[in-house]
Design a protein around this motif. Structure first.
Motif, mmCIF file in Angstrom:
data_model
loop_
_atom_site.group_PDB
_atom_site.id
_atom_site.type_symbol
_atom_site.label_atom_id
_atom_site.label_comp_id
_atom_site.label_asym_id
_atom_site.label_seq_id
_atom_site.Cartn_x
_atom_site.Cartn_y
_atom_site.Cartn_z
ATOM 1 N N ASP A 1 -7.360 -4.634 -19.361
ATOM 2 C CA ASP A 1 -6.114 -4.334 -19.831
ATOM 3 C C ASP A 1 -5.076 -5.347 -19.212
ATOM 4 N N THR A 2 -4.654 -6.194 -19.909
ATOM 5 C CA THR A 2 -3.773 -7.293 -19.579
ATOM 6 C C THR A 2 -2.387 -6.900 -19.101
ATOM 7 N N ALA A 3 -2.024 -5.717 -19.371
ATOM 8 C CA ALA A 3 -0.711 -5.118 -18.810
ATOM 9 C C ALA A 3 -0.632 -5.121 -17.420
ATOM 10 N N THR A 4 -1.844 -4.852 -16.950
ATOM 11 C CA THR A 4 -2.007 -4.896 -15.268
ATOM 12 C C THR A 4 -2.192 -6.277 -14.865
ATOM 13 N N PHE A 5 -2.222 -6.965 -15.540
ATOM 14 C CA PHE A 5 -2.460 -8.437 -14.896
ATOM 15 C C PHE A 5 -1.308 -8.843 -14.192
ATOM 16 N N PRO A 6 -1.451 -9.798 -13.040
ATOM 17 C CA PRO A 6 -0.328 -10.444 -12.472
ATOM 18 C C PRO A 6 0.449 -11.330 -13.080
ATOM 19 N N PRO A 7 1.598 -12.028 -12.769
ATOM 20 C CA PRO A 7 2.075 -12.972 -13.510
ATOM 21 C C PRO A 7 1.316 -14.168 -13.400
ATOM 22 N N SER A 8 1.487 -14.916 -14.777
ATOM 23 C CA SER A 8 0.398 -16.042 -15.110
ATOM 24 C C SER A 8 1.390 -16.972 -15.890
ATOM 25 N N MET A 9 0.855 -18.301 -15.740
ATOM 26 C CA MET A 9 1.226 -19.501 -16.351
ATOM 27 C C MET A 9 0.002 -20.120 -17.088
ATOM 28 N N LEU A 10 0.266 -20.777 -18.198
ATOM 29 C CA LEU A 10 -0.772 -21.650 -18.703
ATOM 30 C C LEU A 10 -0.435 -23.148 -18.876
ATOM 31 N N ILE A 11 -1.176 -23.961 -18.687
ATOM 32 C CA ILE A 11 -1.063 -25.466 -18.667
ATOM 33 C C ILE A 11 -2.102 -26.064 -19.757
ATOM 34 N N TRP A 12 -1.627 -26.829 -20.914
ATOM 35 C CA TRP A 12 -2.634 -27.310 -21.847
ATOM 36 C C TRP A 12 -2.260 -28.674 -22.126
ATOM 37 N N GLY A 13 -3.252 -29.658 -22.522
ATOM 38 C CA GLY A 13 -3.114 -30.941 -23.003
ATOM 39 C C GLY A 13 -2.937 -30.668 -24.553
ATOM 40 N N GLY B 1 -13.348 -22.950 -14.482
ATOM 41 C CA GLY B 1 -12.529 -22.178 -13.353
ATOM 42 C C GLY B 1 -11.539 -21.537 -13.980
ATOM 43 N N GLY B 2 -11.075 -21.437 -15.119
ATOM 44 C CA GLY B 2 -10.220 -20.614 -15.794
ATOM 45 C C GLY B 2 -10.829 -19.252 -16.092
ATOM 46 N N PHE B 3 -11.765 -19.314 -16.771
ATOM 47 C CA PHE B 3 -12.667 -17.989 -16.964
ATOM 48 C C PHE B 3 -12.684 -17.059 -15.430
ATOM 49 N N ILE B 4 -13.059 -17.869 -14.398
ATOM 50 C CA ILE B 4 -13.079 -17.197 -13.315
ATOM 51 C C ILE B 4 -11.604 -16.748 -12.852
ATOM 52 N N THR B 5 -10.763 -17.475 -12.960
ATOM 53 C CA THR B 5 -9.362 -16.818 -12.856
ATOM 54 C C THR B 5 -9.097 -15.921 -13.446
ATOM 55 N N TYR B 6 -9.407 -15.936 -14.772
ATOM 56 C CA TYR B 6 -9.121 -14.644 -15.742
ATOM 57 C C TYR B 6 -9.815 -13.428 -15.232
ATOM 58 N N ASN B 7 -11.158 -13.638 -14.632
ATOM 59 C CA ASN B 7 -11.963 -12.616 -14.271
ATOM 60 C C ASN B 7 -11.372 -12.002 -12.817
ATOM 61 N N MET B 8 -10.729 -12.900 -12.038
ATOM 62 C CA MET B 8 -9.979 -12.457 -10.746
ATOM 63 C C MET B 8 -8.735 -11.676 -11.329
ATOM 64 N N MET B 9 -8.314 -11.794 -12.245
ATOM 65 C CA MET B 9 -6.746 -11.323 -12.621
ATOM 66 C C MET B 9 -7.203 -9.547 -12.820
ATOM 67 N N MET B 10 -8.267 -9.566 -13.080
ATOM 68 C CA MET B 10 -8.644 -8.178 -13.554
ATOM 69 C C MET B 10 -8.741 -7.078 -12.259
ATOM 70 N N GLN B 11 -8.564 -7.892 -11.120
ATOM 71 C CA GLN B 11 -8.276 -7.150 -9.761
ATOM 72 C C GLN B 11 -7.013 -7.607 -9.555
ATOM 73 N N ALA B 12 -6.002 -7.119 -10.148
ATOM 74 C CA ALA B 12 -4.703 -7.556 -10.114
ATOM 75 C C ALA B 12 -3.999 -7.408 -8.598
ATOM 76 N N ASP B 13 -4.380 -6.333 -7.745
ATOM 77 C CA ASP B 13 -3.996 -5.927 -6.367
ATOM 78 C C ASP B 13 -4.324 -6.983 -5.367
ATOM 79 N N ARG B 14 -5.281 -8.186 -5.908
ATOM 80 C CA ARG B 14 -5.506 -9.378 -4.984
ATOM 81 C C ARG B 14 -5.208 -10.626 -5.490
ATOM 82 N N VAL B 15 -4.604 -10.683 -6.587
ATOM 83 C CA VAL B 15 -3.925 -12.055 -7.106
ATOM 84 C C VAL B 15 -2.555 -11.689 -7.139
#
Length: 310
Positions: free
Chosen positions: A249-261, A141-155
Motif C-alpha cells: 500500500d503505497t499510501a503508507t510509504f514515507p516521502p520519496s524522490m526519484l533520480i533517473w538518467g 539497491g533501489g529494490f531494497i529501498t522500496y522493500n524497506m519503505m514497506m516498513q514506513a515507521d522505520r524510513v
C-alpha cells in the motif's frame, strides 16, 4: 594541460609514475586502495557485522548528524558506487554504506533474494541502534529501498535511483535482453569473463569506457567472479519479489524522490515516470546520463540528496 603550482605538478608526476610502474593486475587494486585511503582520511571506518543466519556484512560508517544509508547496485560495492557522495555527505550526515550480501566482503548463509538482503540491512540498523533512517538506493539497491519503505515507521525519507520497484514487466525484461544481446537478464548482470564485463559497462554508462584486457580481467576477478551462483539467483528471484512488493500500500510509504538518467538502457526513463506516478513522487531527470547515475553524476546526486533530506 597547465599546472598552476609546483605542488600540482609534483602530484601529477607522482600519480603518473605510480600508474606507469604498476602491472595490469595491480592497477585496479591500487585504485581500490586509493579510494579507501580517501575515505579513511575523511574519518570513515570499516566494520564487519556477524549476521544472524550466518555470514557477515561489511559496512563503512562516517560523519555525524542524521543517519543516511546508501545502498549500492548490482556488481559493485559501497565504495565503487558511492565514494564521491560518501566523501561529501559525511560532512553533513552520519553515512552508513554497506556491501550487500554476496558483494564486496559481505555474504549470507540465507536464501539469495530481496528479503534476505533487506533483513541484513535491518540487522545492521538494529546493531547500530538506529530506529529511523534516511535511505538512498540505486538500481538493485533501489529494490531494497522500496522493500524497506514497506516498513514506513522505520524510513524517514527515501531516494530511489534508476530502479523501477514493482513496475517492470516481463516485456520490459525481454526488451532489456534484446538491447543487451543476451537471452536472460542474469547473463548481462553476472559476467563470466572480461568481454562480458565490457558488455555490461557499455549498457550501464552513457560514455563508452575504454578498457584494456588486463583492466577488464581484473574488474571481473575483483567484482564479479565471487558468488556467481548466488548473484544469478538474486536476479532470477526478482520476478517473484516484484509480485510480492507490488501488493504494498503505497499510501503508507514515507516521502520519496526519484533520480533517473534520460539515457538509461537498463531501466528506461518510462519506468521512472511510471514509478513517479505510482508513488506520487517527484522525479529528477539528468540529461546525458545512463544507468550508472552515482558514478556519472556524483556532484548532482549529492546536492539532490542534501536538498531532499534537509
Amino acid at each position: 594541460m597547465r599546472f598552476h603550482t609546483n605542488q600540482q605538478l609534483t602530484k601529477f608526476i607522482a600519480i603518473f609514475l605510480t600508474l606507469f610502474t604498476l602491472s595490469g593486475c595491480e592497477l585496479v587494486q591500487w585504485k581500490k586502495q586509493h579510494d579507501h585511503d580517501q575515505l579513511y582520511a575523511q574519518g570513515y571506518q570499516e566494520h564487519l557485522l556477524n549476521l544472524e543466519e550466518g555470514g557477515q556484512l561489511k559496512y563503512w560508517i562516517g560523519g555525524t548528524g542524521k543517519p543516511l544509508l546508501l545502498i549500492h547496485g548490482f556488481g559493485g560495492n559501497a565504495v565503487s558506487t558511492w565514494k564521491e557522495e560518501m566523501l561529501e555527505l559525511s560532512k553533513h550526515y552520519q553515512v552508513i554504506a554497506p556491501d550487500l550480501a554476496w558483494f564486496g566482503e559481505s555474504y549470507s548463509m540465507g536464501t539469495p533474494n530481496l528479503t534476505t538482503q533487506t533483513e541484513t540491512i535491518w540487522q545492521l540498523l538494529d546493531a547500530l541502534k538506529i530506529d529511523k533512517i534516511n535511505v538512498a538506493g540505486i538500481s538493485y539497491g533501489g529494490f531494497i529501498t522500496y522493500n524497506m519503505m514497506m516498513q514506513a515507521d522505520r524510513v524517514e525519507k527515501s531516494v530511489i535511483i534508476a530502479s523501477p520497484g514493482p513496475l517492470f514487466s516481463d516485456a520490459d525484461l525481454e526488451e532489456l535482453c534484446r538491447r543487451a544481446g543476451v537471452e536472460k537478464p542474469e547473463q548481462l548482470f553476472v559476467p563470466t569473463n572480461r568481454d562480458e564485463v565490457r558488455r555490461l559497462f557499455d549498457n550501464v554508462f552513457y560514455e563508452p569506457k575504454k578498457m584494456p584486457d588486463f583492466v577488464a580481467e581484473q574488474i571481473y576477478s575483483s567484482y564479479f567472479s565471487p558468488y556467481k551462483k548466488e548473484k544469478e539467483v538474486l536476479i532470477q528471484s526478482l520476478v517473484e519479489d516484484r509480485n510480492r512488493i507490488s501488493l504494498a500500500d503505497t499510501a503508507t510509504f514515507p516521502p520519496s524522490m526519484l533520480i533517473w538518467g534520460d539515457s538509461d538502457q537498463i531501466f528506461p526513463l518510462k519506468n521512472g515516470l511510471a514509478l513517479s506516478q505510482h508513488l506520487n513522487s517527484a522525479i529528477v531527470v539528468l540529461p546525458e546520463t545512463a544507468h550508472g547515475v552515482t558514478n556519472e553524476q556524483p556532484n548532482t546526486v549529492t546536492k539532490l540528496l542534501k536538498i531532499f533530506i534537509s
